[in-house]
Design a protein around this motif. Structure first.
Motif, PDB file in Angstrom:
ATOM      1  N   GLU A  30      -3.497   4.858  18.169  1.00 42.69           N
ATOM      2  CA  GLU A  30      -2.724   5.053  19.398  1.00 42.69           C
ATOM      3  C   GLU A  30      -1.405   4.296  19.339  1.00 42.69           C
ATOM      4  N   ILE A  31      -0.323   5.013  19.618  1.00 44.52           N
ATOM      5  CA  ILE A  31       0.974   4.387  19.846  1.00 44.52           C
ATOM      6  C   ILE A  31       1.328   4.660  21.307  1.00 44.52           C
ATOM      7  N   PRO A  32       1.043   3.717  22.202  1.00 43.70           N
ATOM      8  CA  PRO A  32       1.385   3.940  23.611  1.00 43.70           C
ATOM      9  C   PRO A  32       2.891   4.156  23.775  1.00 43.70           C
ATOM     10  N   PHE A  33       3.253   5.091  24.632  1.00 47.62           N
ATOM     11  CA  PHE A  33       4.673   5.396  24.822  1.00 47.62           C
ATOM     12  C   PHE A  33       5.446   4.146  25.236  1.00 47.62           C
ATOM     13  N   GLU A  34       4.802   3.292  26.044  1.00 44.75           N
ATOM     14  CA  GLU A  34       5.495   2.083  26.512  1.00 44.75           C
ATOM     15  C   GLU A  34       5.695   1.064  25.391  1.00 44.75           C
ATOM     16  N   LYS A  35       4.999   1.235  24.245  1.00 41.18           N
ATOM     17  CA  LYS A  35       5.206   0.343  23.111  1.00 41.18           C
ATOM     18  C   LYS A  35       6.208   0.924  22.119  1.00 41.18           C
ATOM     19  N   THR A  36       6.966   1.917  22.574  1.00 39.58           N
ATOM     20  CA  THR A  36       8.052   2.472  21.779  1.00 39.58           C
ATOM     21  C   THR A  36       9.345   2.300  22.552  1.00 39.58           C
ATOM     22  N   SER A  37      10.452   2.319  21.843  1.00 38.10           N
ATOM     23  CA  SER A  37      11.754   2.240  22.506  1.00 38.10           C
ATOM     24  C   SER A  37      12.811   2.877  21.626  1.00 38.10           C
ATOM     25  N   LEU A  67      15.932  11.242  17.507  1.00 36.23           N
ATOM     26  CA  LEU A  67      14.936  10.173  17.509  1.00 36.23           C
ATOM     27  C   LEU A  67      13.870  10.403  18.576  1.00 36.23           C
ATOM     28  N   GLU A  68      14.255  10.968  19.697  1.00 36.54           N
ATOM     29  CA  GLU A  68      13.280  11.284  20.746  1.00 36.54           C
ATOM     30  C   GLU A  68      12.276  12.311  20.232  1.00 36.54           C
ATOM     31  N   GLU A  69      12.749  13.297  19.495  1.00 36.10           N
ATOM     32  CA  GLU A  69      11.844  14.299  18.907  1.00 36.10           C
ATOM     33  C   GLU A  69      10.926  13.647  17.867  1.00 36.10           C
ATOM     34  N   ILE A  70      11.504  12.765  17.060  1.00 38.80           N
ATOM     35  CA  ILE A  70      10.715  12.063  16.044  1.00 38.80           C
ATOM     36  C   ILE A  70       9.638  11.211  16.695  1.00 38.80           C
ATOM     37  N   VAL A 104       5.676  11.484  15.795  1.00 37.60           N
ATOM     38  CA  VAL A 104       4.965  10.345  15.220  1.00 37.60           C
ATOM     39  C   VAL A 104       3.762   9.974  16.082  1.00 37.60           C
ATOM     40  N   ILE A 105       3.922   9.971  17.395  1.00 37.53           N
ATOM     41  CA  ILE A 105       2.811   9.664  18.303  1.00 37.53           C
ATOM     42  C   ILE A 105       1.679  10.672  18.116  1.00 37.53           C
TER      43      ILE A 105
END
Length: 306
Positions: A227-234, A209-212, A216-217
């Motif tokens: 933009e998909i900010p890294f902080e808006k992912t979990s 999932l980390e690779e995905i 995706v970003i």
């Protein structure tokens, strides 16, 4: 009412401008609503909304068969509650009975305001004029383009699709269908659910999932100019609970998130009671339902003495 008083004349006038290629979209009327957060709504004139509806139905007939089954926003027989149910079903398939799996959750930043209008038109051209695509008359394309470029968000010229247009619903799905196809066909993600700009991917492998997430970003940035900010992912264990579309989803339960609970307590009234009880029926909320009924009765009793 003004438009309907001279309905036949107005319809023929609109038709003649379309036939002559002279149709121009009118300016929008702007207003704001406050639903958890401030939202800017742009209302089009009646004749423009007629054009929007025609374009919506035309594009829906072409694209609905192309959309993946797990895209749930603004589609017939889909919707928010079915998206959550699909998410819960995938959790059971991906994990064991204890929900031993992980969820990648992503949110695109300011999606509707950030859509690249030229890119949207190119995506449409790919299907409507590409290899094997449908032939579209130039006047049809000109009308669609007129609607796409009728609006500019605060991010600048050539950006955004307005909240308020029915066309924005189909444009939003067409634009992110590129992401859907990438995730399903190229990344081979079996357990994927998207509702507008919120989407989740479920797997038992957190490292995968980390690779995905990184792919995706990069895809949304390079291919869709979003933009998909890294902080808006979990990436979280399902057992910890996942906030998704207003609910907290657990392996064996679905709860209303605290933010929504507080909103219900604040706004409960005769007008909203049935709507809120309908929401509560979608999740595990026996005790909460009793508290909401108690709060409703308390407010009504207080109002009698005022």
């Amino acid at each position: 009412m003004d438009f309907e008083m001279h309905l036949e004349d107005n319809i023929f006038s609109l038709f003649e401008r379309l036939q002559a290629g002279l149709y121009k979209h009118s300016p929008y009327t702007h207003f704001q609503i406050f639903d958890n957060k401030k939202r800017d709504i742009y209302k089009a004139k009646i004749e423009d909304r007629i054009i929007h509806q025609v374009i919506y139905e035309y594009l829906l007939g072409i694209y609905e068969p192309l959309f993946i089954s797990d895209s749930y926003a603004s589609r017939i027989n889909k919707g928010q509650s079915k998206a959550v149910k699909s998410f819960r079903y995938f959790v059971k398939l991906a994990g064991d009975r204890g929900g031993n799996c992980y969820v990648l959750k992503c949110d695109i930043k300011k999606y509707f305001d950030s859509v690249d209008q030229v890119m949207l038109l190119n995506i449409l051209l790919k299907e409507l004029f590409g290899d094997g695509g449908k032939y579209v008359h130039e006047k049809v394309l000109k009308t669609i383009s007129e609607v796409i470029f009728s609006y500019n968000s605060k991010y600048g010229i050539g950006k955004g699709i307005p909240l308020g247009n029915v066309t924005s619903q189909i444009f939003a799905n067409i634009y992110l269908n590129e992401l859907d196809q990438y995730v399903k066909k190229e990344l081979r993600c079996r357990f994927y659910v998207r509702y507008n700009d919120d989407f989740v991917i479920i797997s038992r492998n957190a490292k995968w999932l980390e690779e995905i997430r990184q792919k995706v970003i990069i895809f949304t940035s390079q291919r869709l100019n979003l933009e998909i900010p890294f902080e808006k992912t979990s990436i979280r264990k399902v057992g910890w609970g996942t906030d998704f579309l207003g609910f907290t989803v657990l392996p064996n339960a679905m709860l209303l998130r605290n933010k929504t609970k507080n909103k219900i307590y604040r706004n409960i009234s005769n007008k909203s009671m049935d709507s809120y009880m309908g929401i509560l029926k979608q999740c595990n909320s026996h005790n909460l339902s009793k508290k909401v009924v108690y709060e409703y009765d308390r407010k009504n009793d207080a109002a009698k003495y005022c």
